[in-house]
Write an enzyme that holds these catalytic residues in place. Structure first.
Site, PDB file in Angstrom:
ATOM      1  N   LYS A  62      -5.705  -0.165   5.101  1.00  0.00           N
ATOM      2  CA  LYS A  62      -5.883  -1.256   4.135  1.00  0.00           C
ATOM      3  C   LYS A  62      -5.679  -2.611   4.822  1.00  0.00           C
ATOM      4  CE  LYS A  62      -4.713   1.700   0.250  1.00  0.00           C
ATOM      5  NZ  LYS A  62      -3.692   2.252  -0.623  1.00  0.00           N
ATOM      6  N   GLN A 106       2.359   0.788  -2.300  1.00  0.00           N
ATOM      7  CA  GLN A 106       1.790   2.078  -1.902  1.00  0.00           C
ATOM      8  C   GLN A 106       2.546   3.216  -2.604  1.00  0.00           C
ATOM      9  OE1 GLN A 106      -0.981   2.593   0.114  1.00  0.00           O
ATOM     10  NE2 GLN A 106      -0.759   4.713  -0.507  1.00  0.00           N
ATOM     11  N   ASP A 129      -4.115  -3.102  -7.561  1.00  0.00           N
ATOM     12  CA  ASP A 129      -4.405  -1.688  -7.784  1.00  0.00           C
ATOM     13  C   ASP A 129      -4.920  -1.406  -9.197  1.00  0.00           C
ATOM     14  OD1 ASP A 129      -4.326   0.176  -5.850  1.00  0.00           O
ATOM     15  OD2 ASP A 129      -2.167   0.550  -5.957  1.00  0.00           O
TER      16      ASP A 129
END
Ligand code: NAD
Length: 297
Positions: A62, A106, A129
Protein backbone atom coordinates in the site's frame (compact mmCIF):
# COMPACT_ATOMS: atom_id res chain seq x y z
CA UNK A 1 -11.93 -42.76 -38.47
CA UNK A 2 -12.96 -39.24 -37.76
CA UNK A 3 -11.77 -37.68 -34.58
CA UNK A 4 -13.87 -35.09 -32.78
CA UNK A 5 -11.73 -32.52 -31.12
CA UNK A 6 -12.97 -31.73 -27.64
CA UNK A 7 -13.48 -27.99 -27.27
CA UNK A 8 -12.62 -26.83 -23.78
CA UNK A 9 -14.21 -23.50 -22.95
CA UNK A 10 -12.08 -21.38 -20.68
CA UNK A 11 -13.12 -18.14 -19.14
CA UNK A 12 -11.49 -14.78 -19.76
CA UNK A 13 -9.19 -13.88 -16.90
CA UNK A 14 -10.20 -10.62 -15.24
CA UNK A 15 -6.78 -9.09 -14.84
CA UNK A 16 -6.94 -7.08 -11.63
CA UNK A 17 -3.25 -6.21 -11.81
CA UNK A 18 -3.64 -4.48 -15.18
CA UNK A 19 -6.92 -2.79 -14.27
CA UNK A 20 -5.50 -1.56 -10.94
CA UNK A 21 -2.46 -0.19 -12.77
CA UNK A 22 -4.72 1.75 -15.13
CA UNK A 23 -6.69 3.14 -12.18
CA UNK A 24 -3.49 4.13 -10.34
CA UNK A 25 -1.99 5.77 -13.42
CA UNK A 26 -5.13 7.83 -14.05
CA UNK A 27 -5.09 8.81 -10.38
CA UNK A 28 -1.42 9.82 -10.55
CA UNK A 29 -2.26 12.24 -13.39
CA UNK A 30 -5.12 13.74 -11.39
CA UNK A 31 -2.86 14.13 -8.35
CA UNK A 32 -0.29 15.88 -10.53
CA UNK A 33 -2.82 18.44 -11.75
CA UNK A 34 -3.67 19.37 -8.16
CA UNK A 35 -0.03 19.51 -7.02
CA UNK A 36 0.88 21.61 -10.09
CA UNK A 37 -1.40 24.37 -8.74
CA UNK A 38 0.78 24.58 -5.62
CA UNK A 39 -1.32 22.36 -3.35
CA UNK A 40 0.30 19.77 -1.07
CA UNK A 41 -0.01 16.16 -2.24
CA UNK A 42 -2.72 13.91 -0.78
CA UNK A 43 -1.65 12.02 2.36
CA UNK A 44 -2.55 8.57 3.66
CA UNK A 45 -1.68 7.51 7.22
CA UNK A 46 -1.20 3.76 7.55
CA UNK A 47 -1.38 2.26 11.03
CA UNK A 48 0.06 -1.21 11.56
CA UNK A 49 -0.10 -2.78 15.01
CA UNK A 50 1.96 -5.92 15.71
CA UNK A 51 4.05 -8.00 13.36
CA UNK A 52 1.64 -10.23 11.48
CA UNK A 53 3.68 -11.17 8.36
CA UNK A 54 0.74 -10.98 5.91
CA UNK A 55 -0.29 -7.55 7.25
CA UNK A 56 3.29 -6.34 6.85
CA UNK A 57 3.29 -7.36 3.19
CA UNK A 58 -0.09 -5.68 2.58
CA UNK A 59 1.10 -2.48 4.25
CA UNK A 60 4.34 -2.46 2.25
CA UNK A 61 2.36 -2.80 -1.00
CA UNK A 62 0.00 0.00 0.00
CA UNK A 63 2.86 2.36 0.87
CA UNK A 64 4.58 1.58 -2.44
CA UNK A 65 1.35 2.12 -4.39
CA UNK A 66 0.93 5.53 -2.69
CA UNK A 67 4.40 6.57 -3.74
CA UNK A 68 3.79 5.62 -7.38
CA UNK A 69 0.56 7.64 -7.44
CA UNK A 70 2.16 10.73 -5.89
CA UNK A 71 0.29 10.23 -2.60
CA UNK A 72 2.34 10.80 0.54
CA UNK A 73 2.16 7.98 3.07
CA UNK A 74 2.77 8.23 6.80
CA UNK A 75 3.50 4.80 8.23
CA UNK A 76 2.91 4.24 11.94
CA UNK A 77 4.18 0.86 13.10
CA UNK A 78 3.22 0.05 16.67
CA UNK A 79 4.22 -2.97 18.73
CA UNK A 80 1.73 -5.79 19.29
CA UNK A 81 1.65 -4.84 22.98
CA UNK A 82 0.10 -1.41 22.18
CA UNK A 83 -2.94 -0.69 24.36
CA UNK A 84 -6.27 0.69 23.14
CA UNK A 85 -5.69 4.10 24.71
CA UNK A 86 -2.40 4.64 22.83
CA UNK A 87 -3.92 3.53 19.53
CA UNK A 88 -6.99 5.72 19.94
CA UNK A 89 -4.77 8.69 20.83
CA UNK A 90 -2.76 8.19 17.62
CA UNK A 91 -5.97 8.05 15.57
CA UNK A 92 -7.16 11.24 17.22
CA UNK A 93 -3.88 12.97 16.26
CA UNK A 94 -4.19 11.72 12.68
CA UNK A 95 -7.80 12.96 12.57
CA UNK A 96 -6.51 16.45 13.46
CA UNK A 97 -3.57 16.55 11.05
CA UNK A 98 -4.13 18.78 8.02
CA UNK A 99 -1.74 16.81 5.80
CA UNK A 100 -3.54 13.50 6.38
CA UNK A 101 -6.55 12.93 4.10
CA UNK A 102 -7.00 9.21 4.65
CA UNK A 103 -6.38 6.89 7.59
CA UNK A 104 -6.02 3.16 7.18
CA UNK A 105 -5.84 0.86 10.18
CA UNK A 106 -4.54 -2.48 8.92
CA UNK A 107 -6.77 -5.35 10.06
CA UNK A 108 -6.80 -7.69 11.83
CA UNK A 109 -5.69 -5.90 14.99
CA UNK A 110 -3.97 -8.06 17.61
CA UNK A 111 -6.39 -9.87 19.92
CA UNK A 112 -7.45 -7.67 22.81
CA UNK A 113 -7.68 -4.43 20.82
CA UNK A 114 -11.24 -3.20 20.20
CA UNK A 115 -11.54 -3.27 16.38
CA UNK A 116 -15.02 -1.67 16.32
CA UNK A 117 -14.02 1.20 18.62
CA UNK A 118 -10.85 1.81 16.59
CA UNK A 119 -12.70 1.90 13.25
CA UNK A 120 -15.32 4.16 14.83
CA UNK A 121 -12.60 6.55 16.06
CA UNK A 122 -11.41 7.30 12.52
CA UNK A 123 -13.02 10.50 11.26
CA UNK A 124 -15.60 9.50 8.59
CA UNK A 125 -14.10 12.12 6.24
CA UNK A 126 -10.73 10.34 6.47
CA UNK A 127 -12.08 6.79 6.41
CA UNK A 128 -9.96 5.53 3.49
CA UNK A 129 -11.15 1.96 4.04
CA UNK A 130 -14.82 2.98 3.96
CA UNK A 131 -15.56 0.88 7.03
CA UNK A 132 -16.80 3.54 9.45
CA UNK A 133 -20.46 2.92 10.35
CA UNK A 134 -21.28 6.41 9.04
CA UNK A 135 -19.94 5.53 5.58
CA UNK A 136 -21.56 2.10 5.70
CA UNK A 137 -24.82 3.91 6.52
CA UNK A 138 -24.37 6.17 3.48
CA UNK A 139 -23.80 3.08 1.37
CA UNK A 140 -26.96 1.47 2.71
CA UNK A 141 -29.01 4.59 2.03
CA UNK A 142 -27.60 5.04 -1.48
CA UNK A 143 -25.84 8.34 -0.70
CA UNK A 144 -22.36 9.30 -1.90
CA UNK A 145 -19.57 8.47 0.52
CA UNK A 146 -16.32 6.55 0.90
CA UNK A 147 -17.01 2.94 -0.07
CA UNK A 148 -15.27 -0.18 1.29
CA UNK A 149 -12.30 -0.87 -0.97
CA UNK A 150 -12.67 -4.55 -1.87
CA UNK A 151 -16.33 -4.29 -2.95
CA UNK A 152 -15.77 -1.09 -4.93
CA UNK A 153 -12.75 -2.77 -6.54
CA UNK A 154 -14.98 -5.63 -7.67
CA UNK A 155 -17.45 -3.25 -9.31
CA UNK A 156 -14.62 -1.29 -10.95
CA UNK A 157 -13.18 -4.50 -12.40
CA UNK A 158 -16.57 -5.62 -13.77
CA UNK A 159 -17.01 -2.18 -15.36
CA UNK A 160 -13.49 -2.27 -16.80
CA UNK A 161 -14.45 -5.42 -18.70
CA UNK A 162 -17.91 -4.03 -19.61
CA UNK A 163 -19.61 -6.88 -17.82
CA UNK A 164 -23.32 -6.10 -17.51
CA UNK A 165 -24.73 -6.18 -13.97
CA UNK A 166 -28.27 -4.89 -14.42
CA UNK A 167 -30.90 -7.61 -14.32
CA UNK A 168 -28.33 -10.31 -13.62
CA UNK A 169 -28.69 -12.86 -10.90
CA UNK A 170 -25.81 -12.29 -8.48
CA UNK A 171 -24.94 -14.66 -5.65
CA UNK A 172 -22.61 -13.51 -2.87
CA UNK A 173 -21.08 -16.03 -0.47
CA UNK A 174 -20.10 -14.27 2.76
CA UNK A 175 -21.79 -11.60 4.86
CA UNK A 176 -18.89 -9.72 6.44
CA UNK A 177 -18.97 -5.93 6.81
CA UNK A 178 -15.70 -5.89 4.88
CA UNK A 179 -16.84 -7.72 1.74
CA UNK A 180 -20.10 -9.71 1.68
CA UNK A 181 -22.60 -7.11 2.89
CA UNK A 182 -21.22 -4.10 0.97
CA UNK A 183 -20.73 -5.94 -2.34
CA UNK A 184 -24.33 -7.19 -2.10
CA UNK A 185 -25.54 -3.61 -1.72
CA UNK A 186 -23.33 -2.32 -4.55
CA UNK A 187 -24.58 -5.05 -6.88
CA UNK A 188 -28.16 -4.27 -5.92
CA UNK A 189 -27.49 -0.56 -6.50
CA UNK A 190 -26.51 -1.57 -10.05
CA UNK A 191 -29.82 -3.41 -10.42
CA UNK A 192 -28.66 -7.00 -10.02
CA UNK A 193 -30.97 -9.43 -8.21
CA UNK A 194 -28.82 -10.44 -5.27
CA UNK A 195 -28.86 -13.56 -3.12
CA UNK A 196 -26.67 -13.40 -0.01
CA UNK A 197 -25.35 -16.70 1.31
CA UNK A 198 -23.44 -17.49 4.49
CA UNK A 199 -22.30 -20.30 6.74
CA UNK A 200 -25.87 -21.30 7.64
CA UNK A 201 -27.23 -21.22 4.08
CA UNK A 202 -28.80 -24.43 2.82
CA UNK A 203 -28.35 -25.78 -0.72
CA UNK A 204 -25.43 -23.46 -1.35
CA UNK A 205 -24.24 -25.41 -4.36
CA UNK A 206 -27.65 -25.22 -6.01
CA UNK A 207 -28.00 -21.48 -5.30
CA UNK A 208 -24.56 -20.86 -6.81
CA UNK A 209 -25.52 -22.73 -9.96
CA UNK A 210 -28.21 -20.09 -10.56
CA UNK A 211 -25.71 -17.22 -10.49
CA UNK A 212 -24.81 -15.11 -13.51
CA UNK A 213 -22.32 -13.34 -11.25
CA UNK A 214 -20.85 -15.34 -8.37
CA UNK A 215 -18.85 -13.49 -5.72
CA UNK A 216 -17.08 -15.76 -3.26
CA UNK A 217 -15.84 -14.21 -0.01
CA UNK A 218 -16.16 -17.04 2.49
CA UNK A 219 -12.52 -17.31 3.52
CA UNK A 220 -12.67 -21.08 2.86
CA UNK A 221 -9.87 -22.47 0.75
CA UNK A 222 -11.08 -23.82 -2.63
CA UNK A 223 -14.62 -24.30 -1.38
CA UNK A 224 -16.34 -23.62 -4.71
CA UNK A 225 -15.87 -26.36 -7.29
CA UNK A 226 -16.38 -26.03 -11.04
CA UNK A 227 -19.66 -27.95 -10.70
CA UNK A 228 -21.06 -25.05 -8.62
CA UNK A 229 -20.59 -22.61 -11.49
CA UNK A 230 -23.26 -22.05 -14.14
CA UNK A 231 -21.74 -22.25 -17.63
CA UNK A 232 -20.93 -18.73 -18.77
CA UNK A 233 -21.09 -17.19 -15.30
CA UNK A 234 -18.72 -14.48 -14.05
CA UNK A 235 -16.74 -15.67 -11.03
CA UNK A 236 -15.16 -13.25 -8.57
CA UNK A 237 -12.88 -14.94 -6.07
CA UNK A 238 -12.10 -12.72 -3.08
CA UNK A 239 -10.45 -15.34 -0.86
CA UNK A 240 -6.71 -15.46 -0.29
CA UNK A 241 -5.00 -18.51 1.21
CA UNK A 242 -1.46 -19.77 1.37
CA UNK A 243 -0.78 -23.02 -0.42
CA UNK A 244 2.18 -25.05 -1.61
CA UNK A 245 0.20 -26.27 -4.63
CA UNK A 246 0.62 -23.19 -6.87
CA UNK A 247 3.66 -21.31 -8.17
CA UNK A 248 2.49 -18.12 -6.50
CA UNK A 249 2.02 -19.84 -3.14
CA UNK A 250 -1.54 -18.52 -3.01
CA UNK A 251 -5.00 -19.81 -3.82
CA UNK A 252 -8.55 -18.56 -3.41
CA UNK A 253 -12.00 -19.70 -2.26
CA UNK A 254 -12.62 -21.17 -5.72
CA UNK A 255 -11.01 -24.19 -7.41
CA UNK A 256 -9.61 -22.00 -10.16
CA UNK A 257 -8.87 -24.46 -13.01
CA UNK A 258 -12.27 -26.13 -12.63
CA UNK A 259 -14.22 -22.88 -12.46
CA UNK A 260 -12.21 -21.32 -15.30
CA UNK A 261 -13.26 -24.17 -17.61
CA UNK A 262 -16.94 -23.30 -17.05
CA UNK A 263 -17.04 -19.54 -16.43
CA UNK A 264 -17.15 -16.78 -19.04
CA UNK A 265 -14.90 -14.60 -16.83
CA UNK A 266 -12.96 -15.29 -13.65
CA UNK A 267 -10.57 -13.47 -11.31
CA UNK A 268 -7.27 -15.17 -10.52
CA UNK A 269 -5.65 -15.33 -7.08
CA UNK A 270 -3.29 -13.54 -6.88
CA UNK A 271 -3.74 -10.76 -9.46
CA UNK A 272 -7.51 -10.36 -9.23
CA UNK A 273 -9.29 -8.54 -6.42
CA UNK A 274 -6.19 -7.93 -4.25
CA UNK A 275 -4.63 -5.22 -6.46
CA UNK A 276 -8.06 -3.66 -7.05
CA UNK A 277 -8.48 -3.25 -3.29
CA UNK A 278 -5.23 -1.27 -3.08
CA UNK A 279 -6.21 0.89 -6.06
CA UNK A 280 -9.54 1.73 -4.40
CA UNK A 281 -7.74 2.68 -1.19
CA UNK A 282 -5.75 5.27 -3.13
CA UNK A 283 -8.88 6.36 -4.93
CA UNK A 284 -10.69 6.92 -1.60
CA UNK A 285 -7.72 8.88 -0.23
CA UNK A 286 -7.73 11.11 -3.30
CA UNK A 287 -11.52 11.54 -3.09
CA UNK A 288 -11.17 12.70 0.54
CA UNK A 289 -8.37 15.11 -0.46
CA UNK A 290 -10.31 16.47 -3.42
CA UNK A 291 -13.42 17.01 -1.32
CA UNK A 292 -11.38 18.97 1.21
CA UNK A 293 -9.81 21.19 -1.42
CA UNK A 294 -12.95 21.68 -3.46
CA UNK A 295 -14.86 22.64 -0.27
CA UNK A 296 -12.17 25.08 0.84
CA UNK A 297 -12.19 26.96 -2.47
P1 NAD B 1 -14.99 -13.23 7.24
O1 NAD B 1 -14.40 -14.43 7.88
O2 NAD B 1 -15.22 -11.99 8.02
O3 NAD B 1 -16.40 -13.63 6.61
C1 NAD B 1 -16.58 -14.85 5.93
C2 NAD B 1 -18.04 -15.00 5.59
O4 NAD B 1 -18.19 -16.21 4.87
C3 NAD B 1 -18.94 -15.09 6.80
O5 NAD B 1 -19.99 -14.17 6.63
C4 NAD B 1 -19.48 -16.52 6.81
O6 NAD B 1 -20.88 -16.58 7.12
C5 NAD B 1 -19.25 -16.98 5.38
N1 NAD B 1 -18.87 -18.38 5.33
C6 NAD B 1 -17.87 -18.98 6.01
N2 NAD B 1 -17.84 -20.29 5.73
C7 NAD B 1 -18.84 -20.52 4.87
C8 NAD B 1 -19.32 -21.67 4.22
N3 NAD B 1 -18.76 -22.87 4.40
N4 NAD B 1 -20.38 -21.54 3.42
C9 NAD B 1 -20.97 -20.33 3.20
N5 NAD B 1 -20.56 -19.22 3.79
C10 NAD B 1 -19.50 -19.30 4.61
O7 NAD B 1 -14.10 -12.96 5.95
P2 NAD B 1 -13.90 -11.63 5.04
O8 NAD B 1 -13.18 -10.61 5.79
O9 NAD B 1 -15.20 -11.27 4.38
O10 NAD B 1 -12.91 -12.22 3.94
C11 NAD B 1 -13.25 -13.34 3.14
C12 NAD B 1 -12.02 -13.80 2.37
O11 NAD B 1 -11.60 -12.76 1.52
C13 NAD B 1 -10.81 -14.15 3.23
O12 NAD B 1 -10.12 -15.22 2.60
C14 NAD B 1 -9.97 -12.90 3.18
O13 NAD B 1 -8.59 -13.16 3.37
C15 NAD B 1 -10.24 -12.44 1.79
N6 NAD B 1 -10.13 -10.99 1.57
C16 NAD B 1 -9.43 -10.61 0.48
C17 NAD B 1 -9.31 -9.27 0.18
C18 NAD B 1 -8.57 -8.86 -1.04
O14 NAD B 1 -8.13 -7.72 -1.14
N7 NAD B 1 -8.44 -9.74 -2.02
C19 NAD B 1 -9.91 -8.31 0.99
C20 NAD B 1 -10.64 -8.73 2.09
C21 NAD B 1 -10.76 -10.09 2.36
Amino acid sequence: MSQTKEVVQTGTVLDGTACAKAVREALALEVQTFVATGLRPPGLAVVLVGDDPASKVYVKNKVLACKKAGIESFLHELPGSTDAETLLKLIDELNQRADVDGILVQLPLPAGLPTDAVLMAVSPEKDADGLHPYNLGLLLSGKAGLRPCTPSGIIRLLDHYNIPIEGKSAVVIGRSNLVGKPISILLMERNATVTMCHSRSKNLEEICRGADILVVAAGRREMVAGSWVKPGAVVIDVGIHKTDKTDSGLTGDVIYPEAKAVASHITPVPGGIGPMTVAMLLSNTFAAYKKKHTHNK
